[in-house]
Design a protein around this motif. Structure first.
Motif, mmCIF file in Angstrom:
data_model
loop_
_atom_site.group_PDB
_atom_site.id
_atom_site.type_symbol
_atom_site.label_atom_id
_atom_site.label_comp_id
_atom_site.label_asym_id
_atom_site.label_seq_id
_atom_site.Cartn_x
_atom_site.Cartn_y
_atom_site.Cartn_z
ATOM 1 N N GLU A 1 -8.590 -9.484 3.376
ATOM 2 C CA GLU A 1 -9.034 -10.559 2.496
ATOM 3 C C GLU A 1 -9.245 -11.831 3.304
ATOM 4 O O GLU A 1 -8.481 -12.127 4.221
ATOM 5 C CB GLU A 1 -7.974 -10.788 1.408
ATOM 6 N N VAL B 1 -3.367 -3.766 3.242
ATOM 7 C CA VAL B 1 -4.089 -5.002 2.968
ATOM 8 C C VAL B 1 -3.611 -6.089 3.924
ATOM 9 O O VAL B 1 -2.412 -6.322 4.074
ATOM 10 C CB VAL B 1 -3.876 -5.453 1.509
ATOM 11 N N SER C 1 0.839 -1.198 0.000
ATOM 12 C CA SER C 1 0.000 0.000 0.000
ATOM 13 C C SER C 1 0.868 1.239 0.000
ATOM 14 O O SER C 1 2.076 1.184 0.234
ATOM 15 C CB SER C 1 -0.921 0.006 1.216
ATOM 16 N N MET D 1 -7.116 -5.029 -4.130
ATOM 17 C CA MET D 1 -7.406 -4.294 -2.905
ATOM 18 C C MET D 1 -6.313 -3.285 -2.594
ATOM 19 O O MET D 1 -6.573 -2.200 -2.069
ATOM 20 C CB MET D 1 -7.625 -5.272 -1.756
ATOM 21 N N PHE E 1 -5.308 -9.517 -3.678
ATOM 22 C CA PHE E 1 -4.344 -8.672 -2.960
ATOM 23 C C PHE E 1 -3.949 -7.475 -3.825
ATOM 24 O O PHE E 1 -3.812 -6.351 -3.333
ATOM 25 C CB PHE E 1 -3.107 -9.483 -2.572
ATOM 26 N N VAL F 1 1.247 -8.698 1.003
ATOM 27 C CA VAL F 1 0.295 -8.146 1.963
ATOM 28 C C VAL F 1 1.051 -7.397 3.063
ATOM 29 O O VAL F 1 2.213 -7.670 3.354
ATOM 30 C CB VAL F 1 -0.603 -9.234 2.578
#
Length: 283
Positions: free
Chosen positions: A166, A193, A2, A186, A183, A231
């Motif tokens: 998730e 995430v 992210s 999102m 993944f 993630v």
């Protein structure tokens, strides 16, 4: 993965440091809750992973009225407050109804929107308006790119402290399938995430008290795939004796195994971080 950092206590969710959300699925007696918290603190100190303590005061999606659904918000918040006071963990709990958001926010750091409820506007807005971090679990029925819609509801309510989690797709056939593409989709929201690996191995339609209600043999491969995919955090429900847990007995990880479970994941995460920016955007 992210771009936005969301702070939960001293944890910078979305940074290069993998974090963990962990604890019993549902709040049970105080002794179990405190024992798990004590062992999680020891694991945090030994392994070096920062932990958000998670447990639900209510599980409102049990498949039978005969199943335990938690102690309720008043008793549950008292127990969670004691965990925070004694062990210093930031806290996460589920909320199912709009009127639960404000009292839960008085105690916890993260309000979690259950997967089945991620499109419930009044609930999402009420959680957002507390100003707390909102963890939106991805609905088993929803394409991952459509998670942008509950995200927008939180943002439009004046809150940009969002985490997405998730936990797999049901396809309506009592099993969950994890698609690693989720993944990527999102993460395109630019929010952290998380991969909820223990809920991803549940077998719907089979009571969680039945050993066939979960498939723990998939935990290592799924967790490693998620970490390799980039993630930001892991969600691993854990218990001192999963077979006796009052909810998700077949899927929670025995806390005795959590430390060894995490070690290869932290090494994989270090490799992923090292190479995550070495490829151009291929789309």
């Amino acid at each position: 993965m992210s771009q936005k950092i969301v702070r939960v206590g001293d944890i910078e969710c979305g940074s290069d440091e993998l974090f963990l959300i962990s604890g019993p699925c549902v709040i049970e007696d105080e002794k179990i809750m405190m024992t798990v918290a004590e062992q999680l603190r020891e694991i945090q100190e030994r392994v070096g992973i920062k932990i958000i303590y998670k447990s639900s005061f209510q599980k409102d999606n049990r498949s039978s009225l005969n199943y335990y659904n938690g102690p309720g918000i008043d008793k549950g918040m008292k127990i969670l407050a004691k965990v925070k006071e004694q062990f210093g963990f930031p806290l996460l709990t589920d909320v199912h109804y709009p009127d639960q958001c404000a009292p839960a926010a008085d105690v916890v750091d993260v309000l979690q929107i259950p997967a089945y409820l991620c499109m419930q506007t009044m609930l999402v807005v009420a959680a957002a308006k507390t100003g707390k971090v909102v963890n939106i679990k991805h609905g088993q029925f929803l394409a991952p790119e459509n998670m942008k819609h509950p995200v927008k509801k939180v943002e439009d309510s004046g809150n940009d402290q969002i985490i997405l989690t998730e936990r797999g797709y049901t396809f309506g056939y009592n099993d969950l399938v994890v698609d690693p593409r989720s993944f990527y989709h999102m993460a395109r929201t630019n929010y952290p995430v998380v991969f909820d690996v223990t809920h991803a191995i549940r077998k719907y339609g089979i009571p969680s008290a039945d050993a066939k209600g979960g498939a723990r043999e998939y935990l290592p491969v799924l967790a490693r795939a998620g970490v390799a995919a980039g993630v930001d955090g892991l969600f691993v429900e854990t218990h001192t004796c999963p077979s006796e847990a009052l909810c998700d007995a077949a899927s929670q990880l025995d806390i005795r195994y959590l430390e060894e479970f995490l070690k290869p994941l932290l090494e994989l995460h270090a490799v992923e971080v090292k190479y995550r920016n070495t490829l151009p955007e291929l789309a």
